[in-house]
Design a protein around this motif. Structure first.
Motif, PDB file in Angstrom:
ATOM      1  N   ILE A 164      49.589  41.568  43.468  1.00  0.00           N
ATOM      2  CA  ILE A 164      49.384  41.046  42.023  1.00  0.00           C
ATOM      3  C   ILE A 164      48.629  39.882  42.386  1.00  0.00           C
ATOM      4  CG2 ILE A 164      50.189  40.237  40.067  1.00  0.00           C
ATOM      5  CD1 ILE A 164      52.705  42.077  40.513  1.00  0.00           C
ATOM      6  N   ASP A 165      47.560  39.580  41.512  1.00  0.00           N
ATOM      7  CA  ASP A 165      46.738  38.375  41.462  1.00  0.00           C
ATOM      8  C   ASP A 165      46.567  37.762  40.228  1.00  0.00           C
ATOM      9  OD1 ASP A 165      45.409  36.057  42.306  1.00  0.00           O
ATOM     10  OD2 ASP A 165      43.690  37.383  43.420  1.00  0.00           O
ATOM     11  N   LEU A 204      40.538  39.058  36.984  1.00  0.00           N
ATOM     12  CA  LEU A 204      39.643  39.706  37.938  1.00  0.00           C
ATOM     13  C   LEU A 204      38.765  41.010  37.325  1.00  0.00           C
ATOM     14  CD1 LEU A 204      42.104  40.011  40.577  1.00  0.00           C
ATOM     15  CD2 LEU A 204      40.137  40.401  41.402  1.00  0.00           C
ATOM     16  N   ALA A 205      38.354  41.929  38.062  1.00  0.00           N
ATOM     17  CA  ALA A 205      37.549  42.787  38.153  1.00  0.00           C
ATOM     18  C   ALA A 205      36.814  43.574  37.193  1.00  0.00           C
ATOM     19  CB  ALA A 205      37.534  43.744  39.406  1.00  0.00           C
ATOM     20  N   LEU A 247      48.519  31.894  37.185  1.00  0.00           N
ATOM     21  CA  LEU A 247      49.079  31.778  38.680  1.00  0.00           C
ATOM     22  C   LEU A 247      48.017  32.639  39.583  1.00  0.00           C
ATOM     23  CD1 LEU A 247      52.804  32.771  38.018  1.00  0.00           C
ATOM     24  CD2 LEU A 247      51.743  30.594  38.750  1.00  0.00           C
ATOM     25  N   PRO A 248      47.321  31.925  40.406  1.00  0.00           N
ATOM     26  CA  PRO A 248      46.176  32.338  41.303  1.00  0.00           C
ATOM     27  C   PRO A 248      46.690  32.808  42.437  1.00  0.00           C
ATOM     28  CG  PRO A 248      45.887  30.008  41.350  1.00  0.00           C
ATOM     29  CD  PRO A 248      46.874  30.337  40.083  1.00  0.00           C
ATOM     30  N   PHE A 249      47.904  32.245  42.848  1.00  0.00           N
ATOM     31  CA  PHE A 249      48.695  32.552  44.196  1.00  0.00           C
ATOM     32  C   PHE A 249      47.886  32.124  45.504  1.00  0.00           C
ATOM     33  CE2 PHE A 249      50.537  36.031  41.125  1.00  0.00           C
ATOM     34  CZ  PHE A 249      51.499  35.278  40.858  1.00  0.00           C
ATOM     35  N   ALA A 278      46.307  36.754  47.101  1.00  0.00           N
ATOM     36  CA  ALA A 278      46.970  37.379  46.312  1.00  0.00           C
ATOM     37  C   ALA A 278      48.570  37.684  46.856  1.00  0.00           C
ATOM     38  CB  ALA A 278      46.622  38.819  45.882  1.00  0.00           C
ATOM     39  N   LEU A 279      49.447  38.242  46.166  1.00  0.00           N
ATOM     40  CA  LEU A 279      50.683  38.501  46.473  1.00  0.00           C
ATOM     41  C   LEU A 279      51.105  39.968  46.858  1.00  0.00           C
ATOM     42  CD1 LEU A 279      53.172  35.927  44.718  1.00  0.00           C
ATOM     43  CD2 LEU A 279      51.954  35.554  46.864  1.00  0.00           C
ATOM     44  N   GLN A 280      51.592  40.371  47.903  1.00  0.00           N
ATOM     45  CA  GLN A 280      52.254  41.555  48.150  1.00  0.00           C
ATOM     46  C   GLN A 280      53.638  41.687  47.804  1.00  0.00           C
ATOM     47  OE1 GLN A 280      50.482  44.396  49.080  1.00  0.00           O
ATOM     48  NE2 GLN A 280      52.107  45.478  48.831  1.00  0.00           N
TER      49      GLN A 280
END
Length: 264
Positions: A250-251, A19-20, A49-51, A96-98
């Motif tokens: 997390i992503d 990412l960013a 792992l893109p989730f 993403a995953l929380q």
């Protein structure tokens, strides 16, 4: 830091992406990470792992397949009612995953992680390698230690590589412990502002670095070869009392091996 005993569960494997970077206003002042559409492509890395997709494993547990149709997955391991929730990722990056929220209790806190089974093909050995993720963490979600992704425990056989976020300030750190010693480097850039940040750790012959949205901090020294037989774990090192649960999102977790591994 707190370190609980290891936990093992089902899991598989993957390749990588992220990412960013840092954006600017018309006046040239930074305004935080821009669209992750501009982020480097980690889809050819050893693990990614893109989730973006959740599926049910044969035993009923939840798992997240690798990107690029790779034959691996990360399996959700949970305890005390904890779990992960798919949430919106940064712009252009899908889901993403929380992870479970902060818990001040000494025992029985909700815990969750995503576990990838160990594979010798993912061992960095003595070669350069990079690992990291994109993270979103609010000031209220910081703890003494929030583990983002790691393989191996603090003193487990075969060494350890780890990315975590430290303290109320929310400063990312990278730790590598190989057969030549341990190195830790901590960024001066906080990620605890409820905004997506891209964090990359890198180990090479010269030392270890951490990059937050492209801003690199480096620590020199040897770390040696790594050959852990532990699973790769995302979100926490385990689900036991005292394990360092990450409580944000997390992503795009990745691991990149060899001379092509990038620094930021």
């Amino acid at each position: 830091m707190r370190h609980g005993s290891p936990i093992r569960a089902l899991g598989l494997l993957v390749p990588t992406a992220l990412l960013a970077l840092v954006g600017c206003t018309d006046g040239g002042a930074p305004e935080g990470p821009p669209s992750p559409d501009d982020a480097p492509d980690y889809s050819s890395a050893a693990l990614w792992l893109p989730f973006d997709e959740a599926v049910a494993a044969d035993d009923g547990s939840e798992e997240f397949p690798a990107g690029d149709d790779a034959p691996y997955s990360g399996v959700v391991v949970q305890a005390n009612g904890g779990g992960v929730e798919q949430v919106e990722g940064a712009d252009g990056r899908g889901r993403a995953l929380q992870f479970p929220g902060v818990c001040a209790d000494d025992t029985g806190c909700p815990m969750a992680l995503v576990e990838v089974a160990p594979d010798p093909a993912l061992a960095p050995g003595s070669e350069p390698f990079s690992w990291g993720a994109s993270v979103r963490l609010s000031p209220s979600e910081t703890t003494d230690g929030s583990n983002v992704v790691q393989q191996g425990r603090f003193a487990s056989e075969g060494g350890q590589w780890k990315l975590q976020v430290d303290g109320d300030e929310g400063l990312p750190s990278c730790r590598v412990r190989g057969d030549a010693g341990a190195l830790v480097v901590t960024s001066t850039v906080s990620v605890a502002d409820d905004v997506w940040h891209r964090v990359v750790c890198h180990r090479d012959d010269e030392g270890v670095s951490v990059a937050v949205d492209g801003e690199v901090t480096r620590e020199s020294g040897p770390s040696g070869a790594l050959a852990s037989s532990e699973p790769i774990r995302v979100g926490s090192p385990g689900v036991n009392d005292g394990d360092d649960q990450f409580s944000g999102a997390i992503d795009d977790v990745f691991l990149e091996l060899g001379s092509s591994a990038r620094v930021e």
